[in-house]
Write a protein that holds these residues in place. Structure first.
Motif, mmCIF file in Angstrom:
data_model
loop_
_atom_site.group_PDB
_atom_site.id
_atom_site.type_symbol
_atom_site.label_atom_id
_atom_site.label_comp_id
_atom_site.label_asym_id
_atom_site.label_seq_id
_atom_site.Cartn_x
_atom_site.Cartn_y
_atom_site.Cartn_z
ATOM 1 N N LYS A 1 0.866 -1.228 -0.030
ATOM 2 C CA LYS A 1 -0.039 0.029 0.035
ATOM 3 C C LYS A 1 0.966 1.273 -0.188
ATOM 4 C CE LYS A 1 -3.896 -2.597 0.301
ATOM 5 N NZ LYS A 1 -4.578 -2.523 -0.835
ATOM 6 N N ASP A 2 0.427 2.196 -0.787
ATOM 7 C CA ASP A 2 1.084 3.641 -0.800
ATOM 8 C C ASP A 2 0.438 4.580 0.403
ATOM 9 O OD1 ASP A 2 2.631 3.124 -2.802
ATOM 10 O OD2 ASP A 2 1.122 3.755 -4.598
ATOM 11 N N VAL A 3 1.219 4.790 1.421
ATOM 12 C CA VAL A 3 0.809 5.654 2.424
ATOM 13 C C VAL A 3 1.501 6.732 2.614
ATOM 14 C CG1 VAL A 3 0.517 5.483 4.999
ATOM 15 C CG2 VAL A 3 0.714 3.448 3.491
ATOM 16 N N VAL A 4 0.654 8.006 3.218
ATOM 17 C CA VAL A 4 1.289 9.242 3.442
ATOM 18 C C VAL A 4 0.934 9.196 4.904
ATOM 19 C CG1 VAL A 4 0.566 11.760 3.446
ATOM 20 C CG2 VAL A 4 1.159 10.223 1.115
ATOM 21 N N LEU A 5 1.784 10.008 5.947
ATOM 22 C CA LEU A 5 1.465 10.035 7.288
ATOM 23 C C LEU A 5 1.194 11.660 7.296
ATOM 24 C CD1 LEU A 5 4.313 7.938 8.776
ATOM 25 C CD2 LEU A 5 1.682 7.297 8.447
ATOM 26 N N GLY A 6 0.446 12.032 8.492
ATOM 27 C CA GLY A 6 -0.140 13.261 8.722
ATOM 28 C C GLY A 6 0.682 13.524 10.166
ATOM 29 N N ALA A 7 1.372 14.545 10.520
ATOM 30 C CA ALA A 7 1.858 14.784 11.993
ATOM 31 C C ALA A 7 1.092 15.774 12.546
ATOM 32 C CB ALA A 7 3.444 14.901 12.045
ATOM 33 N N ALA A 8 -0.288 15.393 13.078
ATOM 34 C CA ALA A 8 -1.050 16.447 13.637
ATOM 35 C C ALA A 8 -0.864 16.604 15.237
ATOM 36 C CB ALA A 8 -2.416 16.040 13.372
ATOM 37 N N ASP A 9 0.082 15.878 15.400
ATOM 38 C CA ASP A 9 0.508 15.971 16.968
ATOM 39 C C ASP A 9 1.691 17.164 16.856
ATOM 40 O OD1 ASP A 9 1.292 16.252 19.731
ATOM 41 O OD2 ASP A 9 1.668 14.005 19.862
ATOM 42 N N THR A 10 1.120 18.316 17.131
ATOM 43 C CA THR A 10 1.896 19.604 17.019
ATOM 44 C C THR A 10 2.248 20.094 18.627
ATOM 45 O OG1 THR A 10 0.065 21.020 16.927
ATOM 46 C CG2 THR A 10 1.074 20.194 14.692
ATOM 47 N N PHE A 11 1.886 19.550 19.514
ATOM 48 C CA PHE A 11 2.241 19.941 20.775
ATOM 49 C C PHE A 11 3.501 19.429 21.399
ATOM 50 C CE2 PHE A 11 -2.206 20.708 19.853
ATOM 51 C CZ PHE A 11 -2.179 22.149 20.017
ATOM 52 N N ARG A 12 3.756 18.047 21.106
ATOM 53 C CA ARG A 12 4.769 17.353 21.587
ATOM 54 C C ARG A 12 5.988 17.633 20.790
ATOM 55 N NH1 ARG A 12 6.583 12.093 21.595
ATOM 56 N NH2 ARG A 12 4.877 11.312 20.119
ATOM 57 N N ALA A 13 6.971 18.264 21.105
ATOM 58 C CA ALA A 13 8.272 18.477 20.280
ATOM 59 C C ALA A 13 8.696 17.428 19.534
ATOM 60 C CB ALA A 13 9.459 19.224 21.061
ATOM 61 N N ALA A 14 8.697 16.453 19.899
ATOM 62 C CA ALA A 14 9.630 15.374 19.258
ATOM 63 C C ALA A 14 8.455 14.310 18.339
ATOM 64 C CB ALA A 14 10.306 14.456 20.155
#
Length: 411
Positions: free
Chosen positions: A240-253
């Motif tokens: 499968k072709d996948v794209v990830l979205g990093a919507a956790d913008t509050f934890r620095a790492a």
């Protein structure tokens, strides 16, 4: 006469000497008050002219008719080839080879392969039940011990009651069983509570002309971001072709961590470089990137939040609404820590009220003897456990297999 000439000579000498003294005096007096003569400074121009001036060699031919030396014609200048330069040595920064992209193995049957880990964590339940039921006469004291064992494994009151009642009916109909028969009865009753008929498939394929969208939610510390990274490996293993979205913008790492997981299997991550950015905007951009790239799946990692923080739960609902402006959400997975047992149920209920939960991921299931949480979660939320974490390795996330789970519990 001779004396006269001598006198004339003396007079002449004196006159000439006086004239000489007078001339010298006049010369000296004429230079008084004149500005001093400044010698030419050794300026750069003089050096330049001197350098550009041709100096004849000892073999130069002298033109007697003009009285000036004539230099021979200068020899033609031979071009000098530049020395080869080693680009690798001249470069300040050495070129770093791109990391090799990993190719995970298929996750099918993974839970069976990891059965030993699950069995070791749940053997208290299986051994406790079999020990109580095979102790001899099945009286009230035995059934009470069975109930305590099931409740202690976090099955919940309703499931425990149904299992005990089912075993009692079998004993009444078929009489006291031997150990082998007793184990088969117990296996059947537990499997019925785990609900093998539930649909545990993950939305991992395109829906019409758009990618499937998976949203992952949960409280802090449940291993949410790691779960998203491991699930990406599961999907990549299925081509499968996948794209990830990093919507956790509050934890620095969090974004860095997710990006690292994706890079290992060649999966891109959409993120914001600004810490504390609007998570809904990042989620929107990730879905848009997935649509433009015509991928199979877009997975959105959201920030962990306490279930009793109303503002944070409202924000999670906002992320969901923003995503749905351009695409339906096909899967909303709730990540729960299996070691929290029944304490995690209150969390699950609040999240289910904020977003439409379609499935549960139980992490750290290998670290608890309370495997009954699987049954309790499904009964309370009405949704299946779809994935379980059975270790800290990159490929220790397994699709939940009800039969393998019950086999491991009673192993």
């Amino acid at each position: 006469m001779d004396a006269l000439w001598e006198i004339l000579v003396i007079i002449t000498v004196v006159v000439l000497a006086g004239l000489g003294l007078l001339v010298g005096y006049l010369r000296r007096s004429g230079t008084k008050g004149a500005p001093p003569v400044t010698p030419p400074p050794p300026a750069r121009e003089a050096k330049t002219r001197e350098a550009n001036t041709y100096t004849p060699s000892s073999t130069a031919r002298i033109d007697t008719s003009r009285g000036a030396p004539q230099a021979p014609a200068p020899a033609p200048v031979q071009p000098v080839a530049p020395e080869p330069v080693d680009v690798a040595e001249a470069s300040v920064e050495e070129e770093v080879p791109a990391p090799a992209i990993e190719r995970p193995e298929s996750a099918r049957g993974r839970m069976t392969r990891l059965r030993s880990r699950l069995a070791s964590s749940n053997n208290n339940l299986g051994k406790g039940l079999l020990s109580a039921l095979s102790s001899g006469k099945l009286d009230d004291a035995v059934w009470e011990e069975v109930e305590d064992t099931l409740l202690g494994a976090d099955l919940g009151v309703d499931a425990t009651t149904e299992i005990v009642d089912g075993l009692k009916r079998r004993v009444q109909v078929e009489g006291a069983p031997d150990a082998e028969t007793l184990e088969s009865w117990l296996h059947a009753e537990l499997l019925a509570q785990v609900r093998p008929d539930m649909d545990r498939r993950i939305a991992g394929s395109r829906v019409g002309d758009r990618p499937a969208v998976i949203m992952v939610v949960g409280v802090n510390g449940t291993g949410k971001t790691t779960t998203v990274g491991k699930l990406a490996r599961v999907l990549v293993a299925e081509d499968k072709d996948v794209v990830l979205g990093a919507a956790d913008t509050f934890r620095a790492a969090a974004a860095d961590q997710l990006e690292t997981w994706g890079a290992r299997v060649g999966v891109p991550t959409v993120r914001s470089e600004k810490e504390g950015a609007d998570p809904a905007a990042v989620a929107f951009d990730a879905v848009k990137a997935g649509q433009e790239g015509e991928v199979d799946v877009v997975m959105i990692d959201t920030a962990g939040r306490l279930h009793n923080k109303v503002g944070l739960m409202d924000e999670l609902a906002k992320v969901k609404r923003v995503i749905e402006r351009q695409s339906p959400i096909d899967e909303c997975l709730l990540v729960l820590d299996a070691t929290t047992g029944q304490n995690g149920m209150r969390q699950a209920e609040v999240f289910a009220g904020a977003v439409d939960i379609t499935g549960v991921v139980l992490t750290k299931l290998d670290g608890t003897a309370k495997g009954g949480i699987v049954v309790l979660v499904q009964r309370e939320l009405g949704v299946p456990v779809k994935l379980v974490g059975l270790g800290e390795g990159a490929d220790d996330l397994a699709p939940f297999d009800p039969v393998a789970f019950v086999d491991a519990v009673l192993d």
